[in-house]
Design a protein around this motif. Structure first.
Motif, PDB file in Angstrom:
ATOM      1  N   LEU A  38     -27.173  18.938 -39.997  1.00  0.00           N
ATOM      2  CA  LEU A  38     -28.286  19.489 -40.753  1.00  0.00           C
ATOM      3  C   LEU A  38     -28.035  20.945 -41.117  1.00  0.00           C
ATOM      4  O   LEU A  38     -28.285  21.381 -42.242  1.00  0.00           O
ATOM      5  CB  LEU A  38     -29.583  19.367 -39.946  1.00  0.00           C
ATOM      6  N   VAL A  39     -27.553  21.719 -40.147  1.00  0.00           N
ATOM      7  CA  VAL A  39     -27.261  23.131 -40.408  1.00  0.00           C
ATOM      8  C   VAL A  39     -26.174  23.264 -41.466  1.00  0.00           C
ATOM      9  O   VAL A  39     -26.259  24.099 -42.374  1.00  0.00           O
ATOM     10  CB  VAL A  39     -26.833  23.848 -39.109  1.00  0.00           C
ATOM     11  N   LEU A  40     -25.152  22.427 -41.405  1.00  0.00           N
ATOM     12  CA  LEU A  40     -24.070  22.486 -42.388  1.00  0.00           C
ATOM     13  C   LEU A  40     -24.573  22.129 -43.785  1.00  0.00           C
ATOM     14  O   LEU A  40     -24.089  22.690 -44.777  1.00  0.00           O
ATOM     15  CB  LEU A  40     -22.937  21.541 -41.975  1.00  0.00           C
ATOM     16  N   ALA A  41     -25.554  21.223 -43.879  1.00  0.00           N
ATOM     17  CA  ALA A  41     -26.100  20.859 -45.185  1.00  0.00           C
ATOM     18  C   ALA A  41     -26.782  22.050 -45.836  1.00  0.00           C
ATOM     19  O   ALA A  41     -26.558  22.351 -47.020  1.00  0.00           O
ATOM     20  CB  ALA A  41     -27.084  19.696 -45.035  1.00  0.00           C
ATOM     21  N   ILE A  42     -27.644  22.745 -45.096  1.00  0.00           N
ATOM     22  CA  ILE A  42     -28.347  23.900 -45.656  1.00  0.00           C
ATOM     23  C   ILE A  42     -27.377  25.064 -45.865  1.00  0.00           C
ATOM     24  O   ILE A  42     -27.520  25.842 -46.813  1.00  0.00           O
ATOM     25  CB  ILE A  42     -29.521  24.320 -44.758  1.00  0.00           C
ATOM     26  N   THR A  43     -26.379  25.178 -44.992  1.00  0.00           N
ATOM     27  CA  THR A  43     -25.357  26.206 -45.178  1.00  0.00           C
ATOM     28  C   THR A  43     -24.641  26.012 -46.504  1.00  0.00           C
ATOM     29  O   THR A  43     -24.346  26.971 -47.226  1.00  0.00           O
ATOM     30  CB  THR A  43     -24.347  26.184 -44.018  1.00  0.00           C
ATOM     31  N   LEU A  44     -24.365  24.749 -46.842  1.00  0.00           N
ATOM     32  CA  LEU A  44     -23.728  24.434 -48.122  1.00  0.00           C
ATOM     33  C   LEU A  44     -24.581  24.935 -49.287  1.00  0.00           C
ATOM     34  O   LEU A  44     -24.059  25.445 -50.279  1.00  0.00           O
ATOM     35  CB  LEU A  44     -23.515  22.921 -48.235  1.00  0.00           C
ATOM     36  N   HIS A  45     -25.923  24.834 -49.150  1.00  0.00           N
ATOM     37  CA  HIS A  45     -26.821  25.351 -50.183  1.00  0.00           C
ATOM     38  C   HIS A  45     -26.713  26.868 -50.280  1.00  0.00           C
ATOM     39  O   HIS A  45     -26.770  27.435 -51.372  1.00  0.00           O
ATOM     40  CB  HIS A  45     -28.278  25.014 -49.849  1.00  0.00           C
ATOM     41  N   ASN A  46     -26.608  27.513 -49.138  1.00  0.00           N
ATOM     42  CA  ASN A  46     -26.737  28.970 -49.098  1.00  0.00           C
ATOM     43  C   ASN A  46     -25.481  29.716 -49.535  1.00  0.00           C
ATOM     44  O   ASN A  46     -25.567  30.899 -49.879  1.00  0.00           O
ATOM     45  CB  ASN A  46     -27.132  29.415 -47.687  1.00  0.00           C
ATOM     46  N   ILE A  47     -24.337  29.060 -49.513  1.00  0.00           N
ATOM     47  CA  ILE A  47     -23.105  29.735 -49.928  1.00  0.00           C
ATOM     48  C   ILE A  47     -23.201  30.248 -51.368  1.00  0.00           C
ATOM     49  O   ILE A  47     -22.970  31.440 -51.623  1.00  0.00           O
ATOM     50  CB  ILE A  47     -21.881  28.813 -49.750  1.00  0.00           C
ATOM     51  N   PRO A  48     -23.534  29.401 -52.352  1.00  0.00           N
ATOM     52  CA  PRO A  48     -23.611  29.931 -53.726  1.00  0.00           C
ATOM     53  C   PRO A  48     -24.752  30.914 -53.925  1.00  0.00           C
ATOM     54  O   PRO A  48     -24.662  31.789 -54.786  1.00  0.00           O
ATOM     55  CB  PRO A  48     -23.813  28.671 -54.579  1.00  0.00           C
ATOM     56  N   GLU A  49     -25.825  30.790 -53.138  1.00  0.00           N
ATOM     57  CA  GLU A  49     -26.952  31.711 -53.283  1.00  0.00           C
ATOM     58  C   GLU A  49     -26.544  33.125 -52.855  1.00  0.00           C
ATOM     59  O   GLU A  49     -26.804  34.102 -53.563  1.00  0.00           O
ATOM     60  CB  GLU A  49     -28.136  31.210 -52.455  1.00  0.00           C
ATOM     61  N   GLY A  50     -25.914  33.232 -51.687  1.00  0.00           N
ATOM     62  CA  GLY A  50     -25.441  34.543 -51.247  1.00  0.00           C
ATOM     63  C   GLY A  50     -24.380  35.103 -52.173  1.00  0.00           C
ATOM     64  O   GLY A  50     -24.384  36.295 -52.501  1.00  0.00           O
ATOM     65  N   PHE A  51     -23.474  34.245 -52.626  1.00  0.00           N
ATOM     66  CA  PHE A  51     -22.427  34.665 -53.553  1.00  0.00           C
ATOM     67  C   PHE A  51     -23.041  35.206 -54.837  1.00  0.00           C
ATOM     68  O   PHE A  51     -22.592  36.235 -55.365  1.00  0.00           O
ATOM     69  CB  PHE A  51     -21.511  33.485 -53.849  1.00  0.00           C
ATOM     70  N   ALA A  52     -24.069  34.524 -55.329  1.00  0.00           N
ATOM     71  CA  ALA A  52     -24.719  34.952 -56.570  1.00  0.00           C
ATOM     72  C   ALA A  52     -25.338  36.341 -56.419  1.00  0.00           C
ATOM     73  O   ALA A  52     -25.229  37.185 -57.319  1.00  0.00           O
ATOM     74  CB  ALA A  52     -25.792  33.938 -56.973  1.00  0.00           C
TER      75      ALA A  52
END
Length: 278
Positions: free
Chosen positions: A132-146
């Motif tokens: 579950l944590v890895l799923a939301i982490t996957l979401h957050n990578i492009p958000e932080g990058f942006a």
């Protein structure tokens, strides 16, 4: 406060902005201390709102500036946006196929609910909480990058409007991170995990944002011509996550009309923030 923020270096600005988005993830996860569960309609509405924010941010804060920056460049102004956007989507698609993860409200096999099970390479080797944590982490990578790329844009141009746009993007990302923290902590609590551990895993998924934000800032600071491509790359990655994960997640419980309305509300709020403030 604003004057103090403007005087900081882009690195400090990026770090503060992504710590805010991480904090909003933690705030959403903290609902586990005050409620036994979140109404499914409320959760679907929050996820749809998050999807609307991400779609609007992808254009107003990322693609549009990328096209504007490329207007005086050596290539057609549409090329960086097209190339970067598609590369961002392809990159997230590749990570989605490799990284073991499980979407909230799904079981690991998918056989009991008819929904997707755990995805990625050897997901059965991981605990549900980790997936579950890895799923939301996957979401957050492009958000932080942006967010990092947006502040990198300000560092390159020195334009106050670019700084306001980067701050607006961080606010939008923070708003949509709130339900993501909740979507991790609540399912874990329902499965019997203690409130403290459920909160810990929920907020942990947002830790990647300061890291990916600083990576985005660093990349565009050392390779200035990369900036429009990086902005479009972040947009493509966010759109992939939104279409592949967030929007389907908001509709899985049958609240399709509700999800559509709240997606439009999220889009409108982010568009208003970006146009009014940027």
């Amino acid at each position: 406060m604003w004057e103090w923020f403007v005087q900081q270096t882009p690195t400090i600005q990026t770090l503060l902005a992504t710590l805010f988005t991480w904090g909003m993830t933690a705030l959403g996860a903290a609902l586990v201390f005050t409620a036994k569960r979140v109404n499914l309609k409320v959760m679907d509405a929050m996820l749809a709102f998050a999807g609307g924010v991400m779609i609007a941010a992808s254009f107003w804060s990322l693609l549009s500036p990328a096209i504007e920056m490329a207007e005086d460049g050596p290539v057609p102004d549409w090329l960086p946006a097209v190339v970067g956007f598609m590369l961002g989507g392809i990159f997230l698609w590749s990570v989605d196929k490799v990284l073991p993860h499980l979407h909230p409200e799904e079981d690991q096999t998918g056989s009991l609910t008819g929904k997707r099970g755990a995805e990625g390479i050897n997901p059965d080797h991981f605990r549900r909480s980790t997936l579950l944590v890895l799923a939301i982490t996957l979401h957050n990578i492009p958000e932080g990058f942006a967010v990092g790329v947006a502040f990198g844009s300000y560092a390159q141009t020195g334009s106050l409007s670019q700084l306001v746009g980067a701050v607006t993007l961080a606010i939008g990302m923070g708003l949509q991170n709130f339900p993501e923290g909740t979507s991790v902590s609540m399912p874990l609590r329902r499965e019997g995990m203690s409130r403290g551990k459920a909160f810990w895993y929920g907020q942990l998924s947002g830790l990647v944002e300061p890291i990916s934000g600083l990576v985005g800032l660093w990349l565009v600071s050392i390779i200035e011509p990369l900036l429009p491509y990086a902005l479009a790359f972040a947009a493509g990655a966010m759109i992939f996550v939104t279409v592949e994960e967030v929007i389907p997640g908001s509709r899985e419980n049958g609240n399709k009309d509700l999800a559509a309305i709240w997606l439009m509300v999220g889009f409108t709020v982010m568009m208003l923030l970006d146009v009014a403030l940027g």
